[in-house]
Design a protein around this motif. Structure first.
Motif, PDB file in Angstrom:
ATOM      1  N   TYR A 189      -2.130  -9.106  -7.170  1.00  0.00           N
ATOM      2  CA  TYR A 189      -2.360 -10.110  -6.135  1.00  0.00           C
ATOM      3  C   TYR A 189      -1.583  -9.803  -4.859  1.00  0.00           C
ATOM      4  O   TYR A 189      -1.971 -10.266  -3.778  1.00  0.00           O
ATOM      5  CB  TYR A 189      -2.020 -11.499  -6.677  1.00  0.00           C
ATOM      6  CG  TYR A 189      -2.977 -11.929  -7.764  1.00  0.00           C
ATOM      7  CD1 TYR A 189      -4.299 -12.233  -7.462  1.00  0.00           C
ATOM      8  CD2 TYR A 189      -2.572 -11.991  -9.093  1.00  0.00           C
ATOM      9  CE1 TYR A 189      -5.196 -12.596  -8.455  1.00  0.00           C
ATOM     10  CE2 TYR A 189      -3.462 -12.357 -10.088  1.00  0.00           C
ATOM     11  CZ  TYR A 189      -4.772 -12.659  -9.763  1.00  0.00           C
ATOM     12  OH  TYR A 189      -5.669 -13.010 -10.746  1.00  0.00           O
ATOM     13  N   PHE A 190      -0.520  -9.028  -4.973  1.00  0.00           N
ATOM     14  CA  PHE A 190       0.175  -8.538  -3.774  1.00  0.00           C
ATOM     15  C   PHE A 190      -0.759  -7.635  -2.967  1.00  0.00           C
ATOM     16  O   PHE A 190      -0.892  -7.788  -1.745  1.00  0.00           O
ATOM     17  CB  PHE A 190       1.434  -7.769  -4.188  1.00  0.00           C
ATOM     18  CG  PHE A 190       2.106  -7.031  -3.063  1.00  0.00           C
ATOM     19  CD1 PHE A 190       2.820  -7.715  -2.081  1.00  0.00           C
ATOM     20  CD2 PHE A 190       2.025  -5.641  -2.980  1.00  0.00           C
ATOM     21  CE1 PHE A 190       3.440  -7.030  -1.037  1.00  0.00           C
ATOM     22  CE2 PHE A 190       2.642  -4.956  -1.948  1.00  0.00           C
ATOM     23  CZ  PHE A 190       3.351  -5.648  -0.972  1.00  0.00           C
ATOM     24  N   PHE A 191      -1.422  -6.713  -3.648  1.00  0.00           N
ATOM     25  CA  PHE A 191      -2.384  -5.844  -2.969  1.00  0.00           C
ATOM     26  C   PHE A 191      -3.571  -6.659  -2.447  1.00  0.00           C
ATOM     27  O   PHE A 191      -4.078  -6.407  -1.347  1.00  0.00           O
ATOM     28  CB  PHE A 191      -2.888  -4.759  -3.922  1.00  0.00           C
ATOM     29  CG  PHE A 191      -1.857  -3.740  -4.291  1.00  0.00           C
ATOM     30  CD1 PHE A 191      -1.124  -3.079  -3.323  1.00  0.00           C
ATOM     31  CD2 PHE A 191      -1.613  -3.410  -5.620  1.00  0.00           C
ATOM     32  CE1 PHE A 191      -0.169  -2.124  -3.659  1.00  0.00           C
ATOM     33  CE2 PHE A 191      -0.673  -2.470  -5.968  1.00  0.00           C
ATOM     34  CZ  PHE A 191       0.057  -1.830  -4.992  1.00  0.00           C
ATOM     35  N   LEU A 192      -4.008  -7.633  -3.227  1.00  0.00           N
ATOM     36  CA  LEU A 192      -5.158  -8.439  -2.831  1.00  0.00           C
ATOM     37  C   LEU A 192      -4.843  -9.278  -1.591  1.00  0.00           C
ATOM     38  O   LEU A 192      -5.695  -9.442  -0.705  1.00  0.00           O
ATOM     39  CB  LEU A 192      -5.572  -9.348  -3.989  1.00  0.00           C
ATOM     40  CG  LEU A 192      -6.901 -10.100  -3.846  1.00  0.00           C
ATOM     41  CD1 LEU A 192      -8.042  -9.136  -3.573  1.00  0.00           C
ATOM     42  CD2 LEU A 192      -7.177 -10.920  -5.106  1.00  0.00           C
ATOM     43  N   SER A 193      -3.624  -9.776  -1.503  1.00  0.00           N
ATOM     44  CA  SER A 193      -3.217 -10.538  -0.326  1.00  0.00           C
ATOM     45  C   SER A 193      -3.202  -9.648   0.913  1.00  0.00           C
ATOM     46  O   SER A 193      -3.649 -10.058   1.990  1.00  0.00           O
ATOM     47  CB  SER A 193      -1.837 -11.150  -0.565  1.00  0.00           C
ATOM     48  OG  SER A 193      -1.450 -11.960   0.519  1.00  0.00           O
ATOM     49  N   ASN A 194      -2.689  -8.430   0.771  1.00  0.00           N
ATOM     50  CA  ASN A 194      -2.710  -7.480   1.879  1.00  0.00           C
ATOM     51  C   ASN A 194      -4.139  -7.126   2.266  1.00  0.00           C
ATOM     52  O   ASN A 194      -4.452  -6.972   3.454  1.00  0.00           O
ATOM     53  CB  ASN A 194      -1.942  -6.205   1.496  1.00  0.00           C
ATOM     54  CG  ASN A 194      -0.453  -6.347   1.666  1.00  0.00           C
ATOM     55  OD1 ASN A 194       0.103  -6.106   2.738  1.00  0.00           O
ATOM     56  ND2 ASN A 194       0.233  -6.726   0.602  1.00  0.00           N
ATOM     57  N   PHE A 195      -4.995  -7.010   1.272  1.00  0.00           N
ATOM     58  CA  PHE A 195      -6.406  -6.691   1.515  1.00  0.00           C
ATOM     59  C   PHE A 195      -7.079  -7.803   2.326  1.00  0.00           C
ATOM     60  O   PHE A 195      -7.879  -7.530   3.228  1.00  0.00           O
ATOM     61  CB  PHE A 195      -7.110  -6.497   0.172  1.00  0.00           C
ATOM     62  CG  PHE A 195      -8.501  -5.948   0.268  1.00  0.00           C
ATOM     63  CD1 PHE A 195      -8.719  -4.631   0.643  1.00  0.00           C
ATOM     64  CD2 PHE A 195      -9.604  -6.738  -0.030  1.00  0.00           C
ATOM     65  CE1 PHE A 195     -10.011  -4.113   0.726  1.00  0.00           C
ATOM     66  CE2 PHE A 195     -10.885  -6.237   0.049  1.00  0.00           C
ATOM     67  CZ  PHE A 195     -11.089  -4.912   0.434  1.00  0.00           C
TER      68      PHE A 195
END
Length: 312
Positions: free
Chosen positions: A60-66
């Motif tokens: 979800y860290f990557f998804l938030s950045n995405f």
């Protein structure tokens, strides 16, 4: 642009999708709606992830950045187009063109690398679960995002420096809604062999190799999932990976469509429509794909909306 005998332009005209006045209102409403849906949808997803401690994980860290990058992608091109339609002034300065192209390439590259990082995260979580905490620590995740930014910024800078060497002398009208690299090369009367060589090299290195990495990761993931003893575990794993694969297919499918339409056809209209699918429609659909297929995000959104409602 380099000095020379050719006619040089300090500003350009972005013709957009249509010059017919009766269609401008429809285009304005359509793209304003898509822009607002994209911004609100991605912001809600970022707020849901940030406000729920259960979602403070690498995925979800990557998804938030995405989500943040998707907002930036549409904000690079759509607001300028909306202002042009509203004011009937389609002129853009040369500096504005380079700025628009620079940030569009940056954020397009970031989307690419973040999708690759998410595929790697899924690969480690499923195929090397016992070592997940060590391999996907917060420092590792931050480093992957930082490297994505650095590579994207440098890659885009290289493209822009190559464009500044060109003499653009054929026309100052661009049949597009933003200053796209492929359209710029069509305007040049300089030798563009080096530019095309750079494009193909960068596409192979920074687009094709990440795609190969994603496909390899999912080959290993599918092999591991099929070995799970529980049908429920298999379903949950396929559900999480399915959302990501849907976004990957949409991203690469529309991306390749842009470049194939630019190289295989002389129709600027088809190229413009393909670019709109890649630069506007895809970022709008991404939040729906992840949210509708992800129970954790749906639950986090409900809790977020409930807190907002009770605080008023």
């Amino acid at each position: 642009m380099v000095p020379g005998n050719q006619t040089q332009f300090t500003e350009f005209i972005l013709l957009g999708f249509s010059e017919k006045s009766e269609q401008q209102g429809l285009l304005f409403g359509l793209f304003l709606g898509m822009y607002l849906v994209t911004v609100v949808g991605n912001q809600l997803r970022m707020l849901a992830i940030g406000s729920d401690s259960h979602l403070h994980t690498p995925m979800y860290f990557f998804l938030s950045n995405f989500s943040f990058v998707d907002i930036c992608v549409v904000s690079t091109t759509v607001p300028k187009m909306l202002v042009s339609i509203l004011t009937q002034n389609k002129v853009i300065s040369y500096a504005g063109c380079l700025t628009q192209m620079y940030f569009f390439i940056v954020f397009g590259g970031l989307d690419n690398f973040l999708l690759t990082a998410m595929a790697y995260d899924h690969f480690v979580a499923i195929c090397h679960a016992l070592h997940y905490a060590a391999k996907m620590s917060s420092d590792v995740c931050s480093l992957l995002v930082l490297l994505s930014w650095i590579i994207s910024l440098l890659d885009s800078l290289l493209y822009c420096l190559m464009v500044t060497r060109l003499s653009l002398c054929t026309d100052h009208e661009i049949q597009h809604f933003f200053f796209d690299l492929a359209e710029v090369l069509k305007l040049s009367c300089s030798d563009t062999l080096t530019n095309y060589a750079l494009i193909y090299f960068a596409a192979g290195l920074l687009d094709f190799l990440p795609l190969v990495g994603i496909l390899f990761s999912y080959t290993q993931i599918c092999s591991s999932i099929l070995k799970f003893p529980s049908a429920q575990c298999k379903y949950k794993a396929f559900s999480i990976c399915g959302s990501h694969l849907s976004v990957v297919s949409l991203f690469y499918g529309t991306g390749f469509g842009v470049y194939l339409s630019s190289s295989a056809t002389n129709s600027s209209w088809k190229s413009t429509v393909a670019s709109a699918m890649y630069a506007v429609v895809t970022p709008m659909l991404n939040p729906f794909i992840y949210t509708l297929r992800n129970k954790d995000i749906k639950d986090a959104l409900r809790r977020l909306i409930s807190r907002i409602a009770t605080s008023q």
